[in-house]
Design an enzyme around this catalytic site. Structure first.
Site, PDB file in Angstrom:
ATOM      1  N   HIS A  31       0.835  -1.208   0.000  1.00 58.37           N
ATOM      2  CA  HIS A  31       0.000   0.000   0.000  1.00 58.37           C
ATOM      3  C   HIS A  31       0.874   1.264   0.000  1.00 58.37           C
ATOM      4  O   HIS A  31       0.599   2.222  -0.723  1.00 58.37           O
ATOM      5  CB  HIS A  31      -0.918  -0.030   1.227  1.00 58.37           C
ATOM      6  CG  HIS A  31      -1.546   1.285   1.571  1.00 58.37           C
ATOM      7  ND1 HIS A  31      -2.453   1.929   0.751  1.00 58.37           N
ATOM      8  CD2 HIS A  31      -1.391   2.105   2.653  1.00 58.37           C
ATOM      9  CE1 HIS A  31      -2.837   3.072   1.325  1.00 58.37           C
ATOM     10  NE2 HIS A  31      -2.206   3.198   2.471  1.00 58.37           N
ATOM     11  N   ASP A  57       1.796   6.325   6.860  1.00 60.14           N
ATOM     12  CA  ASP A  57       1.064   5.650   7.942  1.00 60.14           C
ATOM     13  C   ASP A  57       1.959   5.285   9.127  1.00 60.14           C
ATOM     14  O   ASP A  57       1.509   4.584  10.040  1.00 60.14           O
ATOM     15  CB  ASP A  57       0.391   4.376   7.406  1.00 60.14           C
ATOM     16  CG  ASP A  57      -0.890   4.678   6.622  1.00 60.14           C
ATOM     17  OD1 ASP A  57      -1.591   5.645   6.984  1.00 60.14           O
ATOM     18  OD2 ASP A  57      -1.182   3.952   5.656  1.00 60.14           O
ATOM     19  N   GLU A  60       0.753   6.930  12.547  1.00 57.99           N
ATOM     20  CA  GLU A  60      -0.580   6.465  12.918  1.00 57.99           C
ATOM     21  C   GLU A  60      -0.623   4.967  13.251  1.00 57.99           C
ATOM     22  O   GLU A  60      -1.284   4.551  14.191  1.00 57.99           O
ATOM     23  CB  GLU A  60      -1.475   6.729  11.704  1.00 57.99           C
ATOM     24  CG  GLU A  60      -2.898   7.003  12.024  1.00 57.99           C
ATOM     25  CD  GLU A  60      -3.624   7.407  10.736  1.00 57.99           C
ATOM     26  OE1 GLU A  60      -3.528   8.591  10.372  1.00 57.99           O
ATOM     27  OE2 GLU A  60      -4.250   6.548  10.109  1.00 57.99           O
ATOM     28  N   ASP A  61       0.071   4.169  12.491  1.00 54.86           N
ATOM     29  CA  ASP A  61      -0.137   2.710  12.571  1.00 54.86           C
ATOM     30  C   ASP A  61       0.955   1.925  13.274  1.00 54.86           C
ATOM     31  O   ASP A  61       0.689   0.835  13.779  1.00 54.86           O
ATOM     32  CB  ASP A  61      -0.302   2.121  11.159  1.00 54.86           C
ATOM     33  CG  ASP A  61      -1.625   2.518  10.526  1.00 54.86           C
ATOM     34  OD1 ASP A  61      -2.518   2.981  11.266  1.00 54.86           O
ATOM     35  OD2 ASP A  61      -1.763   2.380   9.305  1.00 54.86           O
ATOM     36  N   ASP A 117      -3.725   8.235  -1.141  1.00 52.99           N
ATOM     37  CA  ASP A 117      -4.044   7.215  -0.124  1.00 52.99           C
ATOM     38  C   ASP A 117      -5.472   6.703  -0.321  1.00 52.99           C
ATOM     39  O   ASP A 117      -5.739   5.501  -0.283  1.00 52.99           O
ATOM     40  CB  ASP A 117      -3.880   7.859   1.258  1.00 52.99           C
ATOM     41  CG  ASP A 117      -4.078   6.877   2.400  1.00 52.99           C
ATOM     42  OD1 ASP A 117      -3.674   5.709   2.281  1.00 52.99           O
ATOM     43  OD2 ASP A 117      -4.624   7.295   3.439  1.00 52.99           O
TER      44      ASP A 117
HETATM   45 ZN    ZN Z   1      -2.538   4.714   3.955  1.00 56.19          ZN
END
Ligand code: ZN
Length: 180
Positions: A31, A57, A60-61, A117
């Protein structure tokens, strides 16, 4: 190129245990590469922005901090990633509303990452649907993504046009197969 390759290496390491929600369980890094590739396909060749796309990301991830990104990749890359990161302390419903509200205040570069995204996420929902998502949830995600992208008015028109086409085609497919 070096900055972009370093960002890819870092993202592949930090997201190594992280998979997409789709039924094929693709490695998450696919991704991240796709988001950078979508930007490049639209003529965006600023290496700082492409590196930020690969890292978008990571705060955030996988718990990377803005400080670490700034130390490794510089303030500009870290700044873009921070701009596109949700505050994970907020409930999901507030994060979703916040993305729509904040989109117009983001820099042009951050808006372009947002649009790319969302293009990648819509592709994912159609081509490898998340196993636990109901039909209604998929439609709901499409509609919300459309609202976010509509608020990204500074993003390149060609990028927004690609989103609109992926959105229309995807909605057509979803609405033609309403039951699951
Ligand atoms: Zn993303």
């Amino acid at each position: 190129m070096t900055l972009l390759l370093q960002a890819l290496h870092f993202a592949a390491q930090r997201h190594r245990d992280h998979r997409r929600k789709g039924h094929d369980g693709a490695p998450y890094v696919n991704h991240l590469i796709e988001v950078a590739r979508i930007l490049a396909d639209h003529g965006i060749d600023d290496e700082v922005l492409l590196a930020a796309a690969v890292l978008h990301d990571s705060i955030e991830d996988v718990g990377v901090t803005h400080k670490e990104l700034a130390a490794r990749f510089g303030a500009a890359v870290a700044g873009y990633v921070l701009e596109v990161s949700d505050d994970m302390d907020l409930p999901a419903v507030d994060r979703k509303a916040g993305q729509i509200q904040r989109a117009p205040t983001l820099s042009t570069g951050a808006q372009q990452i947002k649009v790319a995204d969302k293009i990648s996420n819509l592709h994912g929902i159609i081509n490898s649907p998340p196993t636990r998502w109901s039909h209604a949830r998929k439609i709901g995600y499409f509609r919300w993504a459309h609202e976010v992208v509509s608020a990204c008015s500074a993003a390149a028109p060609a990028l927004r046009a690609t989103f609109d086409s992926v959105y229309r085609n995807g909605m057509f497919l979803l609405e033609s197969a309403p039951t699951e």
